[in-house]
Design an enzyme around this catalytic site. Structure first.
Site, PDB file in Angstrom:
ATOM      1  CD  GLU A  48      -3.951  -2.044   5.128  1.00 56.13           C
ATOM      2  OE1 GLU A  48      -4.050  -0.725   4.917  1.00 56.13           O
ATOM      3  OE2 GLU A  48      -3.822  -2.688   4.065  1.00 56.13           O
ATOM      4  CE  LYS A  63      -3.791  -2.945  -2.854  1.00 55.54           C
ATOM      5  NZ  LYS A  63      -4.970  -3.930  -2.802  1.00 55.54           N
TER       6      LYS A  63
END
Ligand code: 2PG
Ligand code: MG
Length: 433
Positions: free
Chosen positions: A206, A338
């Site tokens: 990330e 999500k």
């Protein structure tokens, strides 16, 4: 004119170099919408199923050609002529077409690609920015970002057990100011790591740093020092968040901290986190307990629910039924959202709504495998969630979202609302309260 004329999927690639699904929806009027589906690494057991081909001879089994075919040959015929503006009915049709509880027939990646692409086509048809189309004229709240700075777990080769050490720029006056503060801390962290003599491997999944440290606590200390080095007051201007992602080192009723060579039971884990909260400017903990350790979650919630944000990610998997159970048991006080954990936009909205009704904070989140698609930036403003987790401020897959939010901030101008850490007010005792 807003009816679906054609629907097409293709295989593209994500930020880890794995195949993923892209879908394009074209309406009769000629306008179109496109979306790319993200993918997790530290996935929850109860997520909707991501359909992979599983053929070791092709893309190491990671291909998504079956999901692509499902869009082109099973979903497309069922949706041609369907009203592209009727998102809820379209999503319901997708769920019925699949017919399973976890979207394992068509694949959640096939379904979500269609759901999101249809929303984009709808926005284009309406001539509105996606966030306005999805959220209405009052959708104008920009989020407080929680930004990954140090990574471990499945996102950084397991160097340390805990997955994310995040900074939360609680003192920021605006979204763009929050990013400026992030810049300062991100780069001072790099210096801290180098000054301590650690090697800096490439960036983690990330975009954060993933050095091989001695312990999980050391990552917390480095982040704290980096905040100080950047000239910020810990807690007041920059606070810390964790994504423990503990489901991934939970086995036989215990939490195995491989980096430290010790095993903790649920109570010990909760006590350790409680101690960290009392010593460090830690205001948010995600997946402090494993997805199946509901007793552990109860212990942790009793200890910390009134002090910090406790986010359920693997625990709830954006699933309203699982969140409902959590609400009933008094577990956590926030839910990670999500889109690909549940598989349609409408179900995502339902989970956000359920959270709201019960005073749980929704946090919109990217996956560790991302792309240039910035859908979640608009989704965050559309839902007014108030918080977003995208990863670090490096790598274009992350920046697509951060930068999209900068553009939205500019577009909204003085109509934009930035509540910042005020979002925590509903969790009594925390942040702005
Ligand atoms: C998480 C996410 C994003 P993944 O655990 O919150 O950081 O990771 O997409 O690998 O599940
Ligand atoms: Mg998580």
């Amino acid at each position: 004119m807003s009816r679906i004329q054609s629907l097409k999927a293709r295989q593209v690639f994500d930020s880890r170099g794995y195949p993923t699904v892209e879908v394009e929806v074209i309406l009769n009027s000629g306008v179109s919408g496109r979306a790319i589906v993200p993918s997790g690494a530290s996935t929850g057991k109860f997520e909707a199923l991501e359909l992979r081909d599983g053929d070791p001879a092709s893309f190491s089994g990671k291909g998504v050609t079956h999901a692509v075919e499902n869009v082109n040959h099973r979903i497309a015929p069922a949706l041609i002529d369907f009203d592209g503006l009727n998102q809820a009915a379209l999503d319901q049709r997708l769920v019925e077409l699949d017919g399973t509880g976890n979207k394992s027939s068509l694949g959640a990646n096939a379904i979500l690609g269609v759901s999101l692409a249809a929303a984009r086509a709808g926005a284009a048809f309406a001539g509105l920015p996606l966030y306005t189309y999805l959220g209405g004229v009052n959708a104008r709240r920009l989020p407080l970002p929680m930004v990954n700075i140090l990574s471990g777990g499945l996102h950084a080769g397991g160097q340390i057990d805990f997955q994310d050490f995040l900074m939360i720029p609680v003192g920021a006056q605006s979204y763009s100011h929050a990013l400026q503060m992030t810049f300062d801390v991100y780069h001072s962290t790099r210096k801290q790591i180098q000054e301590k003599g650690y090697e800096l491997p490439g960036l983690a999944d990330e975009g954060g740093f993933g050095p091989k440290l001695q312990s999980n606590l050391e990552a917390l200390e480095i982040l704290l020092e980096a905040i100080l080095m950047a000239g910020y007051s810990p807690g007041k201007e920059v606070a810390i968040g964790l994504d423990v992602a503990s489901s991934h080192f939970y086995a036989q009723g215990g939490y195995k901290l491989a980096a430290e060579n010790r095993m903790l039971d649920s109570l010990q884990m909760a006590e350790m986190l409680e101690q960290w909260v009392s010593k460090y400017p830690l205001i948010s903990i995600e997946d402090g307990m494993a997805e199946e350790d509901w007793e552990g979650w109860e212990i942790l919630s009793k200890k910390l629910c009134h002090k910090v944000q406790l986010i359920g990610d693997d625990l709830f998997t954006t699933n309203a039924a699982r969140l409902q159970q959590g609400i009933e048991r008094g577990i956590a006080n926030a839910v990670l959202i999500k889109v690909n954990q549940i598989g349609t936009l409408t179900e995502t909205f339902e989970t956000v709504e359920l959270a709201r009704r019960h005073g749980y904070l929704p946090v919109i989140s990217a996956r560790s495998g991302e792309t240039e698609d910035a859908f979640i930036a608009d989704l965050t403003v559309a839902t007014g969630a108030g918080q977003i987790k995208i990863g670090s401020i490096a790598r274009s897959s992350r920046l697509a979202k951060y930068n999209r939010l900068l553009r939205i901030e500019e577009e909204l101008g003085s109509a934009g609302i930035y509540q910042g850490a005020g979002v925590f007010e509903v969790l009594k005792g925390l942040g702005g309260s």
